[in-house]
Design a protein around this motif. Structure first.
Motif, short mmCIF file in Angstrom:
data_model
loop_
_atom_site.label_atom_id
_atom_site.label_comp_id
_atom_site.label_asym_id
_atom_site.label_seq_id
_atom_site.Cartn_x
_atom_site.Cartn_y
_atom_site.Cartn_z
N ALA A 93 -5.63 -6.57 -9.55
CA ALA A 93 -6.18 -6.48 -10.91
C ALA A 93 -6.23 -5.04 -11.41
CB ALA A 93 -7.57 -7.12 -10.94
N LEU A 94 -6.67 -4.12 -10.56
CA LEU A 94 -6.74 -2.71 -10.95
C LEU A 94 -5.34 -2.13 -11.17
CD1 LEU A 94 -9.53 -1.49 -8.49
CD2 LEU A 94 -9.72 -1.70 -10.97
N SER A 95 -4.42 -2.46 -10.27
CA SER A 95 -3.06 -1.95 -10.40
C SER A 95 -2.39 -2.47 -11.67
CB SER A 95 -2.24 -2.35 -9.17
OG SER A 95 -0.92 -1.92 -9.28
N PHE A 104 5.12 -1.68 -9.81
CA PHE A 104 5.20 -3.08 -10.26
C PHE A 104 5.41 -4.01 -9.07
CE2 PHE A 104 7.53 -6.80 -11.75
CZ PHE A 104 6.76 -7.19 -12.84
N THR A 105 6.31 -3.63 -8.16
CA THR A 105 6.56 -4.44 -6.97
C THR A 105 5.33 -4.50 -6.08
OG1 THR A 105 8.89 -3.79 -7.04
CG2 THR A 105 8.07 -4.72 -4.97
N ALA A 106 4.63 -3.38 -5.94
CA ALA A 106 3.41 -3.35 -5.13
C ALA A 106 2.35 -4.29 -5.71
CB ALA A 106 2.87 -1.93 -5.05
N VAL A 126 0.84 -1.21 0.00
CA VAL A 126 0.00 0.00 0.00
C VAL A 126 0.87 1.26 0.00
CG1 VAL A 126 -1.64 1.35 1.36
CG2 VAL A 126 -1.99 -1.11 1.08
N VAL A 127 1.94 1.25 0.80
CA VAL A 127 2.83 2.41 0.86
C VAL A 127 3.54 2.62 -0.48
CG1 VAL A 127 4.92 3.33 1.93
CG2 VAL A 127 3.18 2.24 3.34
N LEU A 128 4.07 1.54 -1.06
CA LEU A 128 4.77 1.65 -2.35
C LEU A 128 3.84 2.15 -3.44
CD1 LEU A 128 6.93 -1.62 -2.39
CD2 LEU A 128 7.75 0.73 -2.12
N LEU A 157 0.78 -7.49 -3.75
CA LEU A 157 -0.66 -7.63 -3.55
C LEU A 157 -1.15 -8.99 -3.99
CD1 LEU A 157 -1.85 -4.09 -4.71
CD2 LEU A 157 -1.96 -5.01 -2.39
N PHE A 158 -0.68 -9.44 -5.15
CA PHE A 158 -1.09 -10.76 -5.65
C PHE A 158 -0.56 -11.86 -4.74
CE2 PHE A 158 0.01 -14.52 -8.19
CZ PHE A 158 -1.25 -14.88 -8.63
N LEU A 159 0.71 -11.78 -4.37
CA LEU A 159 1.32 -12.81 -3.55
C LEU A 159 0.65 -12.91 -2.19
CD1 LEU A 159 3.65 -14.88 -3.42
CD2 LEU A 159 5.07 -13.07 -2.47
N ASN A 160 0.37 -11.77 -1.57
CA ASN A 160 -0.26 -11.78 -0.25
C ASN A 160 -1.70 -12.25 -0.31
OD1 ASN A 160 1.94 -10.77 1.36
ND2 ASN A 160 1.61 -8.78 0.41
N ALA A 161 -2.42 -11.88 -1.35
CA ALA A 161 -3.81 -12.31 -1.48
C ALA A 161 -3.90 -13.83 -1.64
CB ALA A 161 -4.47 -11.61 -2.66
#
Length: 198
Positions: free
Chosen positions: A139-141, A169-171, A39-41, A175-179
């Protein structure tokens, strides 16, 4: 009295509810920390918005900049002056999806934290919903990143992407990995609502 019976049943239910292992708690905490980092990135990347350097031109979500040795950097908010077809209209879509991705990630992160702080029979459901919101944010990112690259496909070079682009890109990857990790942990952990029928 019926209220007293309900209170006693809930008390026994809370006592009999299986406690999570240290390893599971550690994994869930790590997922929350990594989601917060994402979220910060993403927030910093969207606010800065300068994602691509092509020669003496700097393309961003909010500005278009040119630079020279005599005048220095000169930035414009009118993206149509960049002379890239559809850039002004396309950037509205790209930054809107990026901003919505941050909003979805914040709500998802909040649900993840609430599910761990206030443990009850609905904690697993809150955790799962938080992970789903992280997937929506991913998905939105990703759509915002992809639209940016497509709009500037003629100027894109791998070495031209700025640090802010790679932050986004890293964020998205986090997000995908954590979800996915959160949904997997939720599915293999002991269901906290097994004693609901008690």
């Amino acid at each position: 009295m019926p209220p007293l019976c309900i209170f006693q049943a809930q008390r026994l239910l809370g006592q009999r509810r299986p406690r999570r292992s240290f390893f599971e708690s550690f994994i869930r905490t790590l997922i929350i920390v990594c989601a917060a980092l994402a979220v910060v990135l993403s927030s910093v990347s969207i606010c800065d918005g300068h994602w691509l350097l092509a020669g003496d031109r700097l393309f961003g979500l909010w500005h278009f900049c040119t630079s020279s040795n005599q005048t220095g950097p000169h930035c414009l908010r009118d993206l149509s002056r960049a002379r890239v077809p559809g850039l002004a209209e396309g950037m509205v879509l790209a930054r809107s999806m990026g901003a919505l991705a941050v909003v979805a990630a914040i709500f998802g992160l909040e649900l993840l934290m609430v599910s761990q702080v206030c443990e009850d029979l609905h904690s697993r459901r809150k955790w799962a919903l938080g992970c789903v919101l992280l997937l929506v944010s991913f998905a939105l990112s990703s759509a915002g990143l992809l639209s940016f690259v497509i709009l500037l496909r003629n100027q894109v070079m791998l070495t031209g992407f700025t640090l802010m682009f790679w932050c986004q890109f890293t964020a998205s990857f986090l997000l995908f990995l954590n979800a996915i990790s959160g949904l997997h942990v939720n599915s293999i952990s002991h269901p906290w609502g097994q004693l609901r029928e008690f």
